[in-house]
Design a protein around this motif. Structure first.
Motif, PDB file in Angstrom:
ATOM      1  N   LEU A 274       3.074  -5.157  -2.162  1.00  0.00           N
ATOM      2  CA  LEU A 274       4.223  -4.453  -2.734  1.00  0.00           C
ATOM      3  C   LEU A 274       3.921  -3.916  -4.138  1.00  0.00           C
ATOM      4  O   LEU A 274       4.139  -2.727  -4.395  1.00  0.00           O
ATOM      5  CB  LEU A 274       5.459  -5.356  -2.741  1.00  0.00           C
ATOM      6  CG  LEU A 274       6.722  -4.722  -3.327  1.00  0.00           C
ATOM      7  CD1 LEU A 274       7.147  -3.525  -2.504  1.00  0.00           C
ATOM      8  CD2 LEU A 274       7.821  -5.758  -3.400  1.00  0.00           C
ATOM      9  N   PRO A 275       3.424  -4.717  -5.075  1.00  0.00           N
ATOM     10  CA  PRO A 275       3.110  -4.151  -6.400  1.00  0.00           C
ATOM     11  C   PRO A 275       2.045  -3.055  -6.339  1.00  0.00           C
ATOM     12  O   PRO A 275       2.099  -2.087  -7.100  1.00  0.00           O
ATOM     13  CB  PRO A 275       2.620  -5.334  -7.212  1.00  0.00           C
ATOM     14  CG  PRO A 275       3.075  -6.538  -6.487  1.00  0.00           C
ATOM     15  CD  PRO A 275       3.240  -6.157  -5.065  1.00  0.00           C
ATOM     16  N   THR A 276       1.098  -3.181  -5.435  1.00  0.00           N
ATOM     17  CA  THR A 276       0.057  -2.161  -5.297  1.00  0.00           C
ATOM     18  C   THR A 276       0.664  -0.842  -4.830  1.00  0.00           C
ATOM     19  O   THR A 276       0.346   0.228  -5.363  1.00  0.00           O
ATOM     20  CB  THR A 276      -1.029  -2.629  -4.315  1.00  0.00           C
ATOM     21  OG1 THR A 276      -1.564  -3.880  -4.772  1.00  0.00           O
ATOM     22  CG2 THR A 276      -2.146  -1.609  -4.194  1.00  0.00           C
ATOM     23  N   CYS A 277       1.545  -0.928  -3.841  1.00  0.00           N
ATOM     24  CA  CYS A 277       2.204   0.287  -3.347  1.00  0.00           C
ATOM     25  C   CYS A 277       3.079   0.910  -4.429  1.00  0.00           C
ATOM     26  O   CYS A 277       3.097   2.134  -4.591  1.00  0.00           O
ATOM     27  CB  CYS A 277       3.037  -0.036  -2.110  1.00  0.00           C
ATOM     28  SG  CYS A 277       2.049  -0.420  -0.658  1.00  0.00           S
ATOM     29  N   LEU A 278       3.798   0.114  -5.178  1.00  0.00           N
ATOM     30  CA  LEU A 278       4.640   0.630  -6.255  1.00  0.00           C
ATOM     31  C   LEU A 278       3.797   1.301  -7.339  1.00  0.00           C
ATOM     32  O   LEU A 278       4.176   2.336  -7.889  1.00  0.00           O
ATOM     33  CB  LEU A 278       5.485  -0.490  -6.851  1.00  0.00           C
ATOM     34  CG  LEU A 278       6.609  -1.034  -5.959  1.00  0.00           C
ATOM     35  CD1 LEU A 278       7.294  -2.213  -6.625  1.00  0.00           C
ATOM     36  CD2 LEU A 278       7.603   0.056  -5.620  1.00  0.00           C
ATOM     37  N   ALA A 279       2.660   0.722  -7.644  1.00  0.00           N
ATOM     38  CA  ALA A 279       1.772   1.310  -8.642  1.00  0.00           C
ATOM     39  C   ALA A 279       1.222   2.654  -8.157  1.00  0.00           C
ATOM     40  O   ALA A 279       1.152   3.618  -8.931  1.00  0.00           O
ATOM     41  CB  ALA A 279       0.630   0.360  -8.962  1.00  0.00           C
ATOM     42  N   LEU A 280       0.871   2.758  -6.893  1.00  0.00           N
ATOM     43  CA  LEU A 280       0.365   4.015  -6.350  1.00  0.00           C
ATOM     44  C   LEU A 280       1.448   5.094  -6.372  1.00  0.00           C
ATOM     45  O   LEU A 280       1.172   6.250  -6.700  1.00  0.00           O
ATOM     46  CB  LEU A 280      -0.153   3.804  -4.926  1.00  0.00           C
ATOM     47  CG  LEU A 280      -1.462   3.027  -4.811  1.00  0.00           C
ATOM     48  CD1 LEU A 280      -1.818   2.767  -3.349  1.00  0.00           C
ATOM     49  CD2 LEU A 280      -2.580   3.777  -5.512  1.00  0.00           C
ATOM     50  N   VAL A 281       2.669   4.726  -6.038  1.00  0.00           N
ATOM     51  CA  VAL A 281       3.769   5.693  -6.066  1.00  0.00           C
ATOM     52  C   VAL A 281       4.025   6.145  -7.504  1.00  0.00           C
ATOM     53  O   VAL A 281       4.254   7.329  -7.760  1.00  0.00           O
ATOM     54  CB  VAL A 281       5.041   5.082  -5.433  1.00  0.00           C
ATOM     55  CG1 VAL A 281       6.258   5.947  -5.693  1.00  0.00           C
ATOM     56  CG2 VAL A 281       4.838   4.885  -3.941  1.00  0.00           C
ATOM     57  N   ALA A 282       3.980   5.228  -8.462  1.00  0.00           N
ATOM     58  CA  ALA A 282       4.216   5.587  -9.860  1.00  0.00           C
ATOM     59  C   ALA A 282       3.118   6.503 -10.393  1.00  0.00           C
ATOM     60  O   ALA A 282       3.381   7.424 -11.166  1.00  0.00           O
ATOM     61  CB  ALA A 282       4.307   4.325 -10.712  1.00  0.00           C
ATOM     62  N   ILE A 283       1.889   6.262  -9.976  1.00  0.00           N
ATOM     63  CA  ILE A 283       0.772   7.094 -10.430  1.00  0.00           C
ATOM     64  C   ILE A 283       0.856   8.488  -9.811  1.00  0.00           C
ATOM     65  O   ILE A 283       0.577   9.492 -10.464  1.00  0.00           O
ATOM     66  CB  ILE A 283      -0.573   6.419 -10.076  1.00  0.00           C
ATOM     67  CG1 ILE A 283      -0.765   5.175 -10.936  1.00  0.00           C
ATOM     68  CG2 ILE A 283      -1.729   7.388 -10.266  1.00  0.00           C
ATOM     69  CD1 ILE A 283      -1.947   4.333 -10.525  1.00  0.00           C
ATOM     70  N   ALA A 284       1.293   8.565  -8.553  1.00  0.00           N
ATOM     71  CA  ALA A 284       1.358   9.852  -7.859  1.00  0.00           C
ATOM     72  C   ALA A 284       2.381  10.763  -8.523  1.00  0.00           C
ATOM     73  O   ALA A 284       2.154  11.962  -8.671  1.00  0.00           O
ATOM     74  CB  ALA A 284       1.703   9.640  -6.392  1.00  0.00           C
ATOM     75  N   GLY A 285       3.503  10.210  -8.924  1.00  0.00           N
ATOM     76  CA  GLY A 285       4.529  11.004  -9.600  1.00  0.00           C
ATOM     77  C   GLY A 285       5.095  12.086  -8.707  1.00  0.00           C
ATOM     78  O   GLY A 285       4.938  12.092  -7.497  1.00  0.00           O
TER      79      GLY A 285
END
Length: 63
Positions: free
Chosen positions: A8-19
């Protein structure tokens, strides 16, 4: 178990980076050209209402 906790934190980090939104450098929009003089309003065909000082009144008594 540890792997699913970190998912879950990994997916959230990827979504935040993608913007989202525009990609690439930011830019200012081109300024709008100055507005031309507004067109004159069309002439009215209905007469303007009379002002309060030009209205004549009569008493209600019938005189």
């Amino acid at each position: 178990m540890r792997r699913s906790i970190l998912l879950l934190p990994t997916c959230l980090a990827l979504v935040a980076i993608a913007g989202c939104g525009n990609k690439g450098p930011l830019y200012y929009p081109k300024p709008a050209p100055p507005a031309a003089h507004p067109a004159p309003a069309p002439a009215s065909t209905t007469p303007a209402p009379a002002s309060a000082s030009s209205v004549q009144t009569k008493p209600l008594g019938g005189s």
